[in-house]
Structures are given as C-alpha cells and as structure tokens.
Write an enzyme that holds these catalytic residues in place. Structure first.
Site, PDB file in Angstrom:
ATOM      1  N   THR A 120       0.825  -1.207   0.000  1.00 56.86           N
ATOM      2  CA  THR A 120       0.000   0.000   0.000  1.00 56.86           C
ATOM      3  C   THR A 120       0.860   1.258   0.000  1.00 56.86           C
ATOM      4  O   THR A 120       1.989   1.254   0.505  1.00 56.86           O
ATOM      5  CB  THR A 120      -0.880   0.012   1.271  1.00 56.86           C
ATOM      6  N   TYR A 144      -1.637  -0.123  10.415  1.00 54.46           N
ATOM      7  CA  TYR A 144      -1.914  -0.771   9.126  1.00 54.46           C
ATOM      8  C   TYR A 144      -0.709  -0.615   8.193  1.00 54.46           C
ATOM      9  O   TYR A 144      -0.217  -1.598   7.620  1.00 54.46           O
ATOM     10  CB  TYR A 144      -3.168  -0.144   8.498  1.00 54.46           C
TER      11      TYR A 144
END
Ligand SMILES: NC(=O)c1ccc[n+]([C@@H]2O[C@H](COP(=O)([O-])OP(=O)(O)OC[C@H]3O[C@@H](n4cnc5c(N)ncnc54)[C@H](O)[C@@H]3O)[C@@H](O)[C@H]2O)c1
Ligand SMILES: O=c1ccn([C@@H]2O[C@H](COP(=O)(O)OP(=O)(O)O[C@H]3O[C@H](CO)[C@@H](O)[C@H](O)[C@H]3O)[C@@H](O)[C@H]2O)c(=O)[nH]1
Length: 328
Positions: A120, A144
């Site tokens: 990501t 995350y």
C-alpha cells in the site's frame, strides 16, 4: 510460463482479490481462493474453487497447498481499516503480519518460490516528495501501514535466506468495479470515498462528510491517485508472469501518476450519476496526508503495465453500475 498454472489467492473473496481471480483466469491460470470469509463474499468467488481457511491456520494451509500444488501465491488477505488499526493494533499485527509470516513459511516448506503481495501507499506515511518514487522513505504513520511494511521486510529476508521471490505491489487508491459488473466493492463497514459518495447520491447512505477543506491543495481538499481495480488486477498478472519468467524480486507503485481532489471526485460522481451528492464539510481526518500520488514509471518500465481504464469517469461509471446492481 510454468506448466503449472494454479495460483493460491488468499483473500480472493474480497474486493481486489476477486478482480485478480478474473484476470488470472482470463490468462489461463486457475485461481484457488483461500479465504476465511471474515470480510469477503462467497459469491465473489467465480473463477476457481473456494477453499475456506484462515492464513493463521497452518494445518489448513498445508492441506490446501498439498491438494492443489500451486506454482505461486497472490496474497491479498488482510484487515484494511486504517482507523481501526490505530484503536486495535493487535488485530492488525496478528492478521497482517503473523498471518503473512505463516503463509511465507508454508511457501518455503512446499517449495513455492513466487509470491505477489498486496502492499500500500500507506508505507510512505506523509511523503515529502510527490509523485512518490518507490525509493521514498518508508515511514508509515499507523499500524496498518507498519504491518504492510513489516511484511515487505520479511519478504526481502525470505528471498535472501530461502530464495522466495516476491513482488510487493503498493496500491494507491483502489476503486471502480469490474466493467462487466461481475464483481465489485462491498466493504462493510465502507470507509472509502467513492462508494460513500455513490451511497449519498443514491440516497442509500448518509450525506458525505468531506474531511477538511483547509489543505494546501488547489481547492483545499485532499488529493489522491485513484487506480481502477481492473488495472490493478492486470498488474498482478504482469508481476506474476515476470516472477515466473525469472525476474528478480521488487516493489512497485501502482497508481496513475495523476491526483484528484475530493471535490473533483464529488463532481465526477454528480456528472456520472446525474444526481447531487449531499455533503457537508467536516474536520480533517487524523493521519490523512494532503496529497498521495504515485510515480508509476517503474511498473511501466519493468512490468510493461499501464492503467487502461483508470480515468476518473471510468472508475466512477463502473463503480456506479456495480452500485446499482447491488442496491437495485
Ligand atoms: N482497497 C484499497 O484501497 C487498498 C489499498 C491498498 C492496499 N490494499 C490491500 O489489498 C488487499 C485487499 O484489499 P481489499 O480492499 O480487497 O479488502 P477486502 O476486505 O475486500 O478483502 C480482503 C479479504 O481477505 C480475507 N481475509 C482477511 N483476513 C483473512 C485471514 N486471516 N485468512 C483468510 N482470509 C482473510 C477477507 O475475508 C476478505 O475476503 C489487502 O491486503 C489490502 O491491505 C487495499
Ligand atoms: O467519508 C469520506 C471518506 C474519505 N474522504 C477523503 O477522501 C480521500 C480518500 O479517502 P479513502 O477512500 O478513505 O482512502 P485513503 O484514506 O486515501 O486510503 C486508501 O488508500 C491508501 C493508499 O493510498 C490505502 O493504504 C488504504 O488502504 C486505502 O483505504 C481522503 O482524502 C479522505 O480524507 C472524505 O473526505 N470523506
């Protein structure tokens, strides 16, 4: 290409993974989905078998790998809510990091040497240079993002120690839906801008809250690089084929290189749907960088990958068609 065309797709019942299964199947691969359906949808598994299982369950993983003998793994299974990762970090480190470690150990033990990983743009945190090259500092600002960067580091080490070859694909903002409307985005809870704007336009959701209009951007709202999920799926196949063809491990940004503000997204949704998007201006969301835009030139160069349907209107139009199919 290897004569064994089976690919184990963890998280293949989810948004990005289901599109990747369709792309794999179109290119002659058999995607075997491994998913615990914690957030996925059984009816999104349409292009190969579903094996229910958790990536944290090593016994079940061994059983499924021994049954299907995959040549490669595409690893999408993860928890994805940035805000929740801040309030419940253990949930994210266990699933995203420990789960990935077990999967990598299974790959090592079963002699699987090609691994494509969903990373990501969140690994870059608050970038100083935009568009962001892959070499930018990895300074995630939430659990995350940390969990994804930890897995990238583990993949590098497994590559050196065990010969596991990997591609880490750092998506920017995944959006849109399958142009044939066979699968699409069904997150619950939904936190992403485009589906929430469509909900608001359709009157099935609350009015949209725009998170801040005092950023240093042309209209004061945040800039993001929206990439069509079908283009992401094609990049996964290209990365897999490169690995199976002997390419070295690497990490690539997947984005268009063009950014759009939240207001521009709202305008696109209003144009495509022909409806107003009821919205109000709220405070900034903690942890939101003003602008995240990819430099995608390395994926262009090395994988021969270019987005084909990632213009904002195509993203919104395909997402709207899917939204209408799901909501009637
Ligand atoms: N959606 C985005 O904008 C975006 C952006 C960057 C990166 N990513 C990454 O892409 C991947 C897919 O994201 P998505 O939007 O499709 O999410 P999603 O929630 O739709 O799909 C994730 C899938 O993984 C499954 N899963 C989760 N934990 C599991 C476990 N322990 N064992 C087995 N299955 C498990 C879920 O049931 C779900 O089907 C994730 O790794 C995410 O971090 C997504
Ligand atoms: O109700 C909303 C939801 C979002 N936004 C804004 O819209 C933009 C996009 O937000 P969102 O769709 O939530 O995506 P991001 O927060 O940019 O995060 C996505 O993109 C990241 C990489 O860029 C990934 O790491 C994440 O997993 C993925 O969710 C941001 O500026 C938000 O502030 C709003 O204004 N209102």
């Amino acid at each position: 290409m290897s004569s064994n065309c089976t690919v184990l797709v963890t998280g293949g019942a989810g948004f990005v993974g289901s599109h990747a299964c369709k792309a794999l199947s179109r290119r002659g691969f058999t995607p075997v989905v491994y998913d615990n359906l914690s957030y996925g949808h059984e009816d999104a598994v349409r292009w190969g078998p579903l094996e229910r299982g958790d990536i944290l369950d090593r016994t079940r993983l061994d059983e499924v790998i021994a049954t299907h003998h995959p040549a490669a793994i595409m690893h999408f299974a993860a928890f994805i809510a940035v805000g929740e990762s801040v309030t419940d970090p253990g949930k994210y480190y266990r699933n995203n990091v420990a789960g990935s470690l077990g999967l990598m150990e299974a790959a090592r033990d079963h002699g699987i040497s090609a691994f494509v990983f969903s990373s990501t743009a969140a690994v870059y945190g608050l970038p100083e240079v935009v568009p962001i090259p892959e070499s930018a500092p990895k300074l995630p600002i939430n659990p995350y993002g940390h969990s994804k960067w930890m897995v990238e580091c583990m993949l590098r080490d497994f590559g050196e120690a065990h010969g596991l070859k990997s591609m880490a694909l750092r998506y920017f903002n995944a959006a849109g839906a399958d142009p044939d409307c066979e699968t699409g985005e069904r997150h619950d809870p939904e936190t992403h801008l485009i589906p929430l704007a469509l909900d608001a336009a359709a009157g099935v959701g609350k009015p949209l809250t725009v998170f801040g209009e005092d950023y240093d951007t042309p209209d004061g709202t945040c800039i993001r690089d929206y990439i069509h999920v079908a283009d992401l799926a094609e990049a996964h196949v290209a990365a897999l084929q490169a690995l199976l063809g002997g390419a070295d491990s690497n990490a690539y940004n997947l984005g268009t290189g063009n950014g759009f503000t939240v207001r521009q997204v709202i305008d696109a949704v209003e144009k495509v749907t022909g409806r107003a998007v009821p919205h109000s201006i709220g405070p900034r969301r903690p942890g939101d960088p003003a602008a995240l835009v990819a430099d995608p030139s390395a994926a262009n160069r090395d994988l021969g990958w270019r987005p084909r349907i990632s213009d904002l209107d195509s993203i919104v139009a395909t997402a709207w068609a899917w939204h209408q199919k799901v909501n009637g």
